[in-house]
Structures are given as C-alpha cells and as structure tokens.
Design a protein around this motif. Structure first.
Motif, PDB file in Angstrom:
ATOM      1  N   ASP A 105       0.871  -1.166   0.232  1.00 25.77           N
ATOM      2  CA  ASP A 105       0.062  -0.200  -0.022  1.00 25.77           C
ATOM      3  C   ASP A 105       0.777   1.153   0.070  1.00 25.77           C
ATOM      4  O   ASP A 105       0.491   2.275   0.569  1.00 25.77           O
ATOM      5  N   LYS A 106       2.144   1.092  -1.045  1.00 23.47           N
ATOM      6  CA  LYS A 106       2.752   2.384  -0.927  1.00 23.47           C
ATOM      7  C   LYS A 106       2.794   2.992  -2.246  1.00 23.47           C
ATOM      8  O   LYS A 106       2.322   2.129  -3.194  1.00 23.47           O
ATOM      9  N   ASN A 107       3.208   4.060  -2.396  1.00 21.31           N
ATOM     10  CA  ASN A 107       3.211   4.824  -3.698  1.00 21.31           C
ATOM     11  C   ASN A 107       4.342   4.266  -4.474  1.00 21.31           C
ATOM     12  O   ASN A 107       5.471   4.679  -4.000  1.00 21.31           O
ATOM     13  N   PRO A 108       4.146   3.648  -5.796  1.00 20.51           N
ATOM     14  CA  PRO A 108       5.365   3.177  -6.264  1.00 20.51           C
ATOM     15  C   PRO A 108       5.793   4.106  -7.775  1.00 20.51           C
ATOM     16  O   PRO A 108       6.621   3.521  -8.278  1.00 20.51           O
ATOM     17  N   SER A 109       5.282   5.442  -7.526  1.00 20.72           N
ATOM     18  CA  SER A 109       5.597   6.233  -8.606  1.00 20.72           C
ATOM     19  C   SER A 109       7.028   6.375  -8.731  1.00 20.72           C
ATOM     20  O   SER A 109       7.805   6.514  -7.680  1.00 20.72           O
ATOM     21  N   PRO A 110       7.708   6.855  -9.489  1.00 21.61           N
ATOM     22  CA  PRO A 110       8.917   7.207 -10.003  1.00 21.61           C
ATOM     23  C   PRO A 110       9.119   8.589  -9.386  1.00 21.61           C
ATOM     24  O   PRO A 110       8.261   9.340  -9.288  1.00 21.61           O
ATOM     25  N   PRO A 111      10.411   8.958  -9.053  1.00 22.09           N
ATOM     26  CA  PRO A 111      10.465  10.596  -8.466  1.00 22.09           C
ATOM     27  C   PRO A 111      10.624  11.447  -9.467  1.00 22.09           C
ATOM     28  O   PRO A 111      10.647  11.004 -10.814  1.00 22.09           O
ATOM     29  N   LYS A 112      10.217  12.657  -9.011  1.00 21.81           N
ATOM     30  CA  LYS A 112      10.005  13.975  -9.901  1.00 21.81           C
ATOM     31  C   LYS A 112      11.580  14.678  -9.752  1.00 21.81           C
ATOM     32  O   LYS A 112      11.507  15.574  -8.671  1.00 21.81           O
ATOM     33  N   LEU A 113      12.731  14.256 -10.274  1.00 19.43           N
ATOM     34  CA  LEU A 113      13.884  14.941 -10.096  1.00 19.43           C
ATOM     35  C   LEU A 113      13.823  16.182 -10.591  1.00 19.43           C
ATOM     36  O   LEU A 113      13.469  16.605 -11.913  1.00 19.43           O
ATOM     37  N   PRO A 114      14.822  17.136 -10.091  1.00 20.13           N
ATOM     38  CA  PRO A 114      15.073  18.590 -10.641  1.00 20.13           C
ATOM     39  C   PRO A 114      15.919  18.727 -11.842  1.00 20.13           C
ATOM     40  O   PRO A 114      15.941  19.971 -12.461  1.00 20.13           O
ATOM     41  N   PHE A 115      16.602  17.745 -12.241  1.00 18.92           N
ATOM     42  CA  PHE A 115      17.556  17.926 -13.521  1.00 18.92           C
ATOM     43  C   PHE A 115      17.190  16.999 -14.475  1.00 18.92           C
ATOM     44  O   PHE A 115      16.552  15.828 -14.165  1.00 18.92           O
ATOM     45  N   SER A 116      17.458  17.163 -15.633  1.00 25.75           N
ATOM     46  CA  SER A 116      17.434  16.213 -16.857  1.00 25.75           C
ATOM     47  C   SER A 116      18.858  15.820 -17.199  1.00 25.75           C
ATOM     48  O   SER A 116      19.871  16.463 -16.793  1.00 25.75           O
ATOM     49  N   PHE A 117      18.933  14.637 -17.934  1.00 27.85           N
ATOM     50  CA  PHE A 117      20.090  14.047 -18.430  1.00 27.85           C
ATOM     51  C   PHE A 117      20.397  13.973 -19.669  1.00 27.85           C
ATOM     52  O   PHE A 117      19.342  13.738 -20.596  1.00 27.85           O
ATOM     53  N   ALA A 118      21.642  14.100 -20.125  1.00 27.47           N
ATOM     54  CA  ALA A 118      21.976  13.918 -21.456  1.00 27.47           C
ATOM     55  C   ALA A 118      22.449  12.536 -21.675  1.00 27.47           C
ATOM     56  O   ALA A 118      23.274  12.131 -20.656  1.00 27.47           O
ATOM     57  N   ALA A 119      22.280  12.069 -22.998  1.00 31.25           N
ATOM     58  CA  ALA A 119      22.930  10.657 -22.891  1.00 31.25           C
ATOM     59  C   ALA A 119      24.123  10.696 -24.261  1.00 31.25           C
ATOM     60  O   ALA A 119      24.005  11.310 -25.251  1.00 31.25           O
ATOM     61  N   ASP A 120      25.176   9.892 -23.986  1.00 37.72           N
ATOM     62  CA  ASP A 120      26.277   9.752 -24.856  1.00 37.72           C
ATOM     63  C   ASP A 120      26.397   8.345 -25.089  1.00 37.72           C
ATOM     64  O   ASP A 120      26.882   7.343 -24.421  1.00 37.72           O
ATOM     65  N   HIS A 121      25.733   7.826 -26.328  1.00 35.20           N
ATOM     66  CA  HIS A 121      25.723   6.544 -26.515  1.00 35.20           C
ATOM     67  C   HIS A 121      26.847   5.704 -26.815  1.00 35.20           C
ATOM     68  O   HIS A 121      27.177   4.643 -27.053  1.00 35.20           O
ATOM     69  N   VAL A 122      27.892   6.735 -27.575  1.00 38.44           N
ATOM     70  CA  VAL A 122      29.125   5.969 -28.213  1.00 38.44           C
ATOM     71  C   VAL A 122      29.978   5.616 -26.721  1.00 38.44           C
ATOM     72  O   VAL A 122      30.436   4.652 -26.384  1.00 38.44           O
ATOM     73  N   ARG A 123      30.253   6.582 -25.661  1.00 40.21           N
ATOM     74  CA  ARG A 123      30.537   6.372 -24.314  1.00 40.21           C
ATOM     75  C   ARG A 123      29.856   5.334 -23.480  1.00 40.21           C
ATOM     76  O   ARG A 123      30.331   5.147 -22.573  1.00 40.21           O
ATOM     77  N   GLU A 124      28.605   5.256 -23.760  1.00 36.10           N
ATOM     78  CA  GLU A 124      27.536   4.786 -22.795  1.00 36.10           C
ATOM     79  C   GLU A 124      27.293   5.212 -21.464  1.00 36.10           C
ATOM     80  O   GLU A 124      27.601   4.634 -20.551  1.00 36.10           O
ATOM     81  N   THR A 125      27.542   6.781 -21.419  1.00 37.01           N
ATOM     82  CA  THR A 125      27.237   7.377 -20.349  1.00 37.01           C
ATOM     83  C   THR A 125      25.832   8.108 -20.393  1.00 37.01           C
ATOM     84  O   THR A 125      25.671   8.761 -21.531  1.00 37.01           O
ATOM     85  N   TYR A 126      24.834   7.889 -19.482  1.00 38.00           N
ATOM     86  CA  TYR A 126      23.699   8.591 -19.632  1.00 38.00           C
ATOM     87  C   TYR A 126      23.188   9.310 -18.540  1.00 38.00           C
ATOM     88  O   TYR A 126      21.912   9.544 -18.381  1.00 38.00           O
ATOM     89  N   LEU A 127      24.104   9.785 -17.478  1.00 37.00           N
ATOM     90  CA  LEU A 127      23.594  10.564 -16.469  1.00 37.00           C
ATOM     91  C   LEU A 127      24.185  12.048 -16.284  1.00 37.00           C
ATOM     92  O   LEU A 127      24.831  12.147 -15.312  1.00 37.00           O
ATOM     93  N   THR A 128      24.653  12.359 -17.419  1.00 41.81           N
ATOM     94  CA  THR A 128      25.313  13.704 -17.436  1.00 41.81           C
ATOM     95  C   THR A 128      24.162  14.993 -17.208  1.00 41.81           C
ATOM     96  O   THR A 128      23.215  14.851 -17.967  1.00 41.81           O
ATOM     97  N   VAL A 129      24.324  15.707 -16.120  1.00 46.97           N
ATOM     98  CA  VAL A 129      23.250  16.719 -15.820  1.00 46.97           C
ATOM     99  C   VAL A 129      23.166  17.618 -17.297  1.00 46.97           C
ATOM    100  O   VAL A 129      24.391  18.352 -17.508  1.00 46.97           O
TER     101      VAL A 129
END
Length: 349
Positions: A187-211
């Motif tokens: 009976d808990k809220n399963p929703s994902p968080p609403k974070l204050p920043f967006s991320f850029a993705a670099d598919h070549v380096r496989e890094t996906y959490l650059t602000v």
C-alpha cells in the motif's frame, strides 16, 4: 490473457479506439495482471481480459506507470480461470544477456502463440532502459510475457518493435516493475521520483547521467550542467531508469554523488514523487477532455490546463478547440485546479 481496452475520450498519452494486446497473471490471490500501459490506456477507458476459451471480463486499472510502459490490472479472484497459474518473475535485469526467450502473445489475431529469440542486453534507448531482443514482437504481442526458456521465468513485458528493421524489438525490463508491484502490495506509492534535473546521453561512451539542465525550477545548489551522477545513497547507477528504480518508494530524500572533472561532490536532495495517473482529475466538456498540462515541466512553471483530446464532430471540435491547446483564463480568471475550472465553466451561459 487477452487484454482489450476501449477508449472514447483519451488523455494526451493515448489514442481513441479499441486496442487489443496481451497480459499475464502475477498474483492469483489479489487477481493482479501485468500488461503495457499503451494496451490498457491511462485511465479514461474500459478494460477487459479473457482467459483462453473464456469470455471477456471487466477489469480495473489499479496502477499505470508515469515513466515506463507497464500497468497493473485487477480482476476479482473469483473470476480467474481455475487452470490459471501465476507467472514467476525474474527481477534481476542484469543477468539475462544472451538468454533464449519466447515472446508470448496474440500477434495479428493468432491467439496464444510465441516467437523465439535471444536477448541482446538491457539497453538504454529513447530515455529509458529496455530489454533488446530479436524474437518477433508484432501488434497483439504487446503486454505479453517474455519467457526465459531455461528457467521458465518472466524477464520482461513485450512492448514494441522498430519499424523498417529486422530483429530490433524491445520489452520492458522487470526490475522496476517488480519494485513497483512490491510497493503496491504494501500500500505504498510506487511512482518514480520527480527529479529537478534532466540528463544527456552519450551512446558512444555509454554514459547516460550527465546533467543537461533543470526541469522543475532552478538546478539544486551545488549541481552544475556537465556533472555526472554516479551514485545515489552510495549505490552506483548508470541510467535514469536505474536511478528511478532505486528511488521508488523512498521518503523523498536521498544523497546524490556527482563527478566533476576528477573530483566528486555529494549533496542531499529532497524531491516529490510523480503524481499517480490513476488519481488524475479531468473535466469532460462537450466532447473534450481537459486536465493538467501533459508537459510536467511547463505545468510546474505555469500551472495551466490542456485539451488532452477533442472528439471529431463534437461541440468542442465544431467550436474550434483542438488537442494540445492550453487554457490560460476563463472570462479573464486563471483556473487554479480542475475543480476550479469546472466552477468557472458551470452556469446557464
């Protein structure tokens, strides 16, 4: 099971019409099933399911995810077929690369059939983690179980195939799904968080959490564009989906560790969870569905309301309203909520 949804007046994420797909039983005692959100719709339609050889039965949407393509349906346990068995879920998405699988469902009205293939890996694509596989996924497979043939366990929810390609198909990974289902059971809220920043993705380096920038207001103090998020509460993370999965069910606060150049910095952040789509209020006006602005970032800044859909030929359509239009005032007054909007529209005029 087969899943059929009928949506006459959709939210912005959905379309009007009747849609069919697949689903599978995960809790016989509670009567819970998993399927795709794009099969069930996001709450404004009617949903039915049927077991093999049986009639369709009305079911209830009890959760639809605000990020990933899955939803949880509920059917009275007394209406579940006697021969039905619970699916056994494999909730560790990092252990399935190279596994032989069968994508089960109802492709093109070929009910209760399967296609066979191999999982490539859990891949970050279009903003989320997906299970990439080469088993055929066609219309009607959506929402069905992706079965690991060696263990018989479910490792994903069949979701989509890329057009004009061969063997590039995707399923929703089960790790975030399992987290959400377990929270629902408590009976808990399963929703994902609403974070204050967006991320850029670099598919070549496989890094996906650059602000990449801010989403809801200013960037938190101590965070800069270009910082790379590497840990949450000391746990290593690689993708936005991993971050959201870890934070589901949290108390709205966590320690985020960022890497900048060759140094690391940690900050404590408070954040809300995304609103439950099953609790979303909407107003039905002359063939139009009006609700909070679909674009959360814009809604956070402007608090406006949007036409989510307008039915062809309705009064709203004939008067010139259309999907996506924003309401900024009624008779010069800015609505503060959907209920306030209704009060402003009520009356003989």
């Amino acid at each position: 099971v087969r899943v059929k949804s009928s949506i006459s007046y959709p939210f912005a994420e959905d379309k009007a019409g009747t849609f069919e797909g697949a689903g599978f039983l995960i809790d016989k005692e509670r009567g819970w099933f998993l399927t795709n959100a794009h099969v069930s719709g996001r709450g404004s339609g009617d949903i039915e399911i049927s077991f093999k050889g049986e009639d369709f039965k009305e079911t209830e949407l009890i959760y639809v995810d605000a990020e990933l393509d899955f939803s949880v349906l509920s059917l009275s346990p007394s209406k579940i077929a006697n021969f039905a068995i619970e699916a056994e879920l494999d909730c560790k998405s990092d252990q399935i690369s190279g596994a032989e699988v069968a994508a089960f469902g109802h492709p093109h009205d070929l009910y209760y059939s399967a296609s066979r293939g191999i999982i490539s890996k859990v891949r970050f694509y279009e903003g989320h983690d997906w299970v990439q596989l080469d088993a055929a996924i066609n219309p009607g497979n959506s929402g069905g179980p992706l079965i690991e043939l060696q263990t018989g366990k479910i490792v994903g929810i069949n979701a989509m195939g890329l057009e004009d390609s061969e063997g590039l198909n995707f399923a929703v990974p089960l790790e975030p799904v399992c987290k959400a289902v377990n929270l629902l059971k408590k009976d808990k809220n399963p929703s994902p968080p609403k974070l204050p920043f967006s991320f850029a993705a670099d598919h070549v380096r496989e890094t996906y959490l650059t602000v990449a920038g801010n989403r809801y207001g200013e960037l938190p103090e101590g965070v800069q564009v270009g910082d790379v998020l590497i840990k949450v509460n000391g746990v290593k993370v690689k993708t936005p989906t991993e971050v959201s999965t870890y934070l589901r069910g949290s108390q709205g606060s966590a320690k985020f560790t960022f890497e900048r150049a060759e140094s690391q910095t940690s900050i404590e952040l408070d954040f809300p969870m995304k609103p439950l789509l099953t609790d979303r209020l909407y107003l039905f006006m002359d063939g139009a569905v009006i609700a909070d602005d679909y674009y959360l970032e814009r809604y956070e800044q402007e608090k406006n309301f949007m036409f989510h859909s307008v039915r062809d030929g309705s009064y709203a359509d004939r008067f010139g309203f259309s999907k996506g239009e924003i309401i900024i005032a009624i008779d010069g007054i800015k609505p503060k909520s959907v209920k306030h909007l209704k009060e402003l529209l009520d009356g003989e005029d």
